[in-house]
Design a protein around this motif. Structure first.
Motif, PDB file in Angstrom:
ATOM      1  N   PHE A 127       0.817  -1.215   0.000  1.00  0.00           N
ATOM      2  CA  PHE A 127       0.000   0.000   0.000  1.00  0.00           C
ATOM      3  C   PHE A 127       0.856   1.274   0.000  1.00  0.00           C
ATOM      4  CE2 PHE A 127      -2.668  -3.417   1.333  1.00  0.00           C
ATOM      5  CZ  PHE A 127      -3.816  -3.192   0.582  1.00  0.00           C
ATOM      6  N   LEU A 128       2.171   1.095   0.071  1.00  0.00           N
ATOM      7  CA  LEU A 128       3.076   2.245  -0.124  1.00  0.00           C
ATOM      8  C   LEU A 128       3.784   2.134  -1.474  1.00  0.00           C
ATOM      9  CD1 LEU A 128       4.669   2.431   3.447  1.00  0.00           C
ATOM     10  CD2 LEU A 128       2.886   3.910   2.495  1.00  0.00           C
ATOM     11  N   GLY A 129       3.582   1.030  -2.162  1.00  0.00           N
ATOM     12  CA  GLY A 129       4.306   0.804  -3.413  1.00  0.00           C
ATOM     13  C   GLY A 129       3.353   0.526  -4.555  1.00  0.00           C
ATOM     14  N   VAL A 130       3.303  -0.726  -4.978  1.00  0.00           N
ATOM     15  CA  VAL A 130       2.566  -1.054  -6.202  1.00  0.00           C
ATOM     16  C   VAL A 130       1.082  -0.711  -6.091  1.00  0.00           C
ATOM     17  CG1 VAL A 130       2.155  -3.488  -5.583  1.00  0.00           C
ATOM     18  CG2 VAL A 130       2.290  -2.826  -7.984  1.00  0.00           C
ATOM     19  N   LEU A 131       0.495  -0.815  -4.892  1.00  0.00           N
ATOM     20  CA  LEU A 131      -0.924  -0.447  -4.720  1.00  0.00           C
ATOM     21  C   LEU A 131      -1.055   0.905  -4.018  1.00  0.00           C
ATOM     22  CD1 LEU A 131      -2.402  -3.904  -3.605  1.00  0.00           C
ATOM     23  CD2 LEU A 131      -2.039  -2.991  -5.908  1.00  0.00           C
ATOM     24  N   ASP A 311       8.832  -4.720  -6.718  1.00  0.00           N
ATOM     25  CA  ASP A 311      10.104  -4.718  -5.995  1.00  0.00           C
ATOM     26  C   ASP A 311      10.039  -3.790  -4.788  1.00  0.00           C
ATOM     27  OD1 ASP A 311      11.287  -6.337  -7.878  1.00  0.00           O
ATOM     28  OD2 ASP A 311      12.118  -4.672  -9.027  1.00  0.00           O
ATOM     29  N   GLU A 312      10.729  -4.202  -3.731  1.00  0.00           N
ATOM     30  CA  GLU A 312      10.820  -3.357  -2.534  1.00  0.00           C
ATOM     31  C   GLU A 312      12.232  -3.446  -1.978  1.00  0.00           C
ATOM     32  OE1 GLU A 312       8.081  -5.164   0.160  1.00  0.00           O
ATOM     33  OE2 GLU A 312       6.326  -4.171  -0.719  1.00  0.00           O
ATOM     34  N   THR A 313      12.720  -2.350  -1.440  1.00  0.00           N
ATOM     35  CA  THR A 313      13.936  -2.369  -0.632  1.00  0.00           C
ATOM     36  C   THR A 313      13.507  -1.916   0.757  1.00  0.00           C
ATOM     37  OG1 THR A 313      15.326  -1.807  -2.527  1.00  0.00           O
ATOM     38  CG2 THR A 313      16.264  -1.407  -0.338  1.00  0.00           C
ATOM     39  N   VAL A 314      13.566  -2.836   1.709  1.00  0.00           N
ATOM     40  CA  VAL A 314      13.095  -2.514   3.063  1.00  0.00           C
ATOM     41  C   VAL A 314      14.297  -2.435   3.997  1.00  0.00           C
ATOM     42  CG1 VAL A 314      11.614  -3.248   4.965  1.00  0.00           C
ATOM     43  CG2 VAL A 314      10.904  -3.697   2.606  1.00  0.00           C
ATOM     44  N   VAL A 315      14.442  -1.297   4.647  1.00  0.00           N
ATOM     45  CA  VAL A 315      15.558  -1.082   5.574  1.00  0.00           C
ATOM     46  C   VAL A 315      14.992  -1.063   6.992  1.00  0.00           C
ATOM     47  CG1 VAL A 315      17.381   0.515   6.271  1.00  0.00           C
ATOM     48  CG2 VAL A 315      16.830   0.224   3.840  1.00  0.00           C
ATOM     49  N   GLU A 316      15.607  -1.839   7.884  1.00  0.00           N
ATOM     50  CA  GLU A 316      15.119  -1.935   9.263  1.00  0.00           C
ATOM     51  C   GLU A 316      15.607  -0.752  10.080  1.00  0.00           C
ATOM     52  OE1 GLU A 316      13.878  -4.737  11.265  1.00  0.00           O
ATOM     53  OE2 GLU A 316      13.666  -6.213   9.633  1.00  0.00           O
ATOM     54  N   GLY A 317      14.714  -0.187  10.877  1.00  0.00           N
ATOM     55  CA  GLY A 317      15.139   0.804  11.876  1.00  0.00           C
ATOM     56  C   GLY A 317      14.769   2.226  11.520  1.00  0.00           C
ATOM     57  N   PHE A 318      13.864   2.791  12.328  1.00  0.00           N
ATOM     58  CA  PHE A 318      13.386   4.152  12.081  1.00  0.00           C
ATOM     59  C   PHE A 318      14.539   5.151  11.979  1.00  0.00           C
ATOM     60  CE2 PHE A 318      11.851   8.202  13.997  1.00  0.00           C
ATOM     61  CZ  PHE A 318      11.042   8.580  12.937  1.00  0.00           C
ATOM     62  N   LYS A 336      10.467   0.059  -4.493  1.00  0.00           N
ATOM     63  CA  LYS A 336      10.001   0.999  -3.466  1.00  0.00           C
ATOM     64  C   LYS A 336      10.894   0.963  -2.230  1.00  0.00           C
ATOM     65  CE  LYS A 336       7.651   3.965  -1.563  1.00  0.00           C
ATOM     66  NZ  LYS A 336       8.695   4.971  -1.703  1.00  0.00           N
ATOM     67  N   LEU A 337      11.390   2.110  -1.822  1.00  0.00           N
ATOM     68  CA  LEU A 337      12.251   2.192  -0.630  1.00  0.00           C
ATOM     69  C   LEU A 337      11.396   2.471   0.606  1.00  0.00           C
ATOM     70  CD1 LEU A 337      15.043   2.247   0.693  1.00  0.00           C
ATOM     71  CD2 LEU A 337      15.212   4.663   0.089  1.00  0.00           C
ATOM     72  N   LEU A 338      11.509   1.557   1.578  1.00  0.00           N
ATOM     73  CA  LEU A 338      10.705   1.656   2.802  1.00  0.00           C
ATOM     74  C   LEU A 338      11.592   1.499   4.021  1.00  0.00           C
ATOM     75  CD1 LEU A 338       7.841  -0.815   1.782  1.00  0.00           C
ATOM     76  CD2 LEU A 338       7.718   1.687   1.759  1.00  0.00           C
ATOM     77  N   ILE A 339      11.201   2.175   5.085  1.00  0.00           N
ATOM     78  CA  ILE A 339      11.830   1.938   6.375  1.00  0.00           C
ATOM     79  C   ILE A 339      10.866   1.109   7.214  1.00  0.00           C
ATOM     80  CG2 ILE A 339      12.565   3.030   8.542  1.00  0.00           C
ATOM     81  CD1 ILE A 339      14.545   3.634   6.394  1.00  0.00           C
ATOM     82  N   LYS A 340      11.358  -0.026   7.716  1.00  0.00           N
ATOM     83  CA  LYS A 340      10.523  -0.794   8.635  1.00  0.00           C
ATOM     84  C   LYS A 340      10.686  -0.202  10.031  1.00  0.00           C
ATOM     85  CE  LYS A 340       9.386  -5.268  10.455  1.00  0.00           C
ATOM     86  NZ  LYS A 340       9.727  -6.688  10.569  1.00  0.00           N
ATOM     87  N   VAL A 341       9.583   0.268  10.574  1.00  0.00           N
ATOM     88  CA  VAL A 341       9.636   0.958  11.869  1.00  0.00           C
ATOM     89  C   VAL A 341       9.235   0.013  12.995  1.00  0.00           C
ATOM     90  CG1 VAL A 341       8.749   2.950  13.161  1.00  0.00           C
ATOM     91  CG2 VAL A 341       9.113   3.140  10.674  1.00  0.00           C
ATOM     92  N   ALA A 342       8.227  -0.801  12.770  1.00  0.00           N
ATOM     93  CA  ALA A 342       7.766  -1.719  13.825  1.00  0.00           C
ATOM     94  C   ALA A 342       7.076  -2.913  13.180  1.00  0.00           C
ATOM     95  CB  ALA A 342       6.798  -0.997  14.751  1.00  0.00           C
TER      96      ALA A 342
END
Ligand SMILES: NC(=O)c1ccc[n+]([C@@H]2O[C@H](COP(=O)([O-])OP(=O)(O)OC[C@H]3O[C@@H](n4cnc5c(N)ncnc54)[C@H](OP(=O)(O)O)[C@@H]3O)[C@@H](O)[C@H]2O)c1
Length: 345
Positions: A127-131, A311-318, A336-342
């Motif tokens: 929901f932050l990327g392809v959709l 495609d997604e690039t997920v980085v851990e840590g706010f 899509k570049l995302l930060i995994k917060v929790a």
């Protein structure tokens, strides 16, 4: 005051070039008590977007500049932890401008959010990327402006990124004869061809990138899905066919220039549009909420059938958000570049 502790990035000064610790400060603060009509949301994933850099500058854009000392604006998905708002209950997944923070108060007197379907039809990150806004931007640009016809040659810049990867895949589905991506580096180009199904991809970091664009577009260019701007766009414009369409989605090569995009060299090849009777139109995804259901419907259908790669690039840590935003401008992300917060509760 709630006992919960919030971490947030606050904009202390307007960046010049890359974003530094002095520009965007990571602070720890308490979470305010909820008022009637409000809900408290825990951020799960934060979207990092090139436009974040525009919002930090003082240049007015489609949204006002982020005010100095305010929490940085940003799109995120989160989960409701407490609610005094009708229609929103704990556990609900929501999306909206939650900001660069671990907890956001939403609802009356604060930002509004959209409650996502339950059960979720796709991983929440979609929901932050392809959709979400990037997939929808690709769909809008092609359907409203690019209007791909069978036989067309379509060029997509930043082809391995969130918008570009979807735009190129959709262009193939819409009947383009040839879809050519532009991306930084051999590995990304291989990915664009082998995994995303583009016909060709030019590594714009090679010295001979202009010759390679020429070779990759032997029949000229009918649609330019433009994400980058600058000299790359100029060269693609030198290849335009009669009645070509330029989808001006973004110009990331200009956002980090001094003044946050205020000063840049300008496009030199605009005159090509006269000779070729071409059209160019910019757009902003936020203006087209009426088309979101149609876009999501098509994108979700293709995704569910395995016909659209997300495609997604997920980085851990706010705490990584500021550095990762800079990495977006170095092309360290794929998709899509995302930060995994929790983790979801
Ligand atoms: N109009 C709208 O409503 C709308 C909505 C969303 C996004 N956008 C725009 O769409 C574009 C893509 O956004 P996105 O979210 O999908 O980001 P993205 O493509 O996932 O990430 C940006 C990519 O741009 C490339 N890049 C960065 N600096 C560059 C430069 N100087 N020259 C060439 N390539 C460069 C990098 O890939 P490489 O490794 O290939 O260099 C990087 O991975 C941006 O311009 C953004 O502003 C517009």
């Amino acid at each position: 005051m709630s006992e919960l502790v919030n971490r947030a990035f606050r904009l202390r000064q307007r960046p010049v070039g890359r974003v530094t610790e002095k520009d965007l400060e990571l602070v720890t603060e308490s979470v305010p008590d909820l008022q009637p009509g409000q809900a408290l949301v825990r951020t799960l994933y934060l979207s990092l977007d090139p436009t974040n850099r525009i919002w930090m500058s003082e240049k007015p854009s489609y949204l006002p500049p982020v005010e100095i000392d305010a929490v940085m604006r940003g799109v995120a998905v989160g989960q409701v932890v407490e609610s005094r708002r009708d229609g929103v209950k704990p556990g609900d997944h929501v999306t909206g401008m939650l900001g660069w923070q671990e907890y956001a108060v939403v609802g009356d007197g604060a930002t509004d959010v959209t409650v996502l379907p339950d059960p979720l039809p796709a991983p929440v990150t979609a929901f932050l990327g392809v959709l979400g806004h990037t997939g929808i931007s690709a769909w809008l640009g092609l359907n409203n402006i690019g209007r791909v016809k069978p036989g067309d040659t379509v060029v997509v810049s930043a082809a391995a990124g969130a918008v570009g990867s979807v735009a190129g895949q959709l262009a193939k589905k819409y009947g383009a004869a040839r879809v050519v991506g532009l991306a930084g580096g051999e590995a990304k180009c291989r990915h664009v061809i082998e995994d995303l199904g583009f016909d060709d991809c030019v590594d714009y970091k090679r010295e001979d990138w202009r010759d390679r664009i020429d070779a990759a577009t032997p029949d000229g260019v009918d649609v330019d899905f433009e994400n980058v701007g600058g000299e790359i766009m100029d060269h693609v414009m030198s290849r335009l066919n009669l009645h070509a369409r330029i989808v001006l989605c973004g110009m990331i090569s200009q956002y980090n220039s001094d003044g946050g995009g205020d000063s840049w060299a300008g496009q030199r090849a605009i005159g090509e549009m006269i000779m070729t009777r071409s059209t160019m139109s910019g757009f902003v995804v936020l203006d087209h909420a009426d088309q979101f259901p149609a876009a999501i419907d098509e994108l979700a259908g293709l995704w569910a059938q395995g016909k659209l790669k997300a495609d997604e690039t997920v980085v851990e840590g706010f705490e990584q958000a500021r550095d990762e935003l800079n990495n977006l401008f170095d092309g360290r992300n794929t998709g899509k570049l995302l930060i995994k917060v929790a983790d979801p509760g």
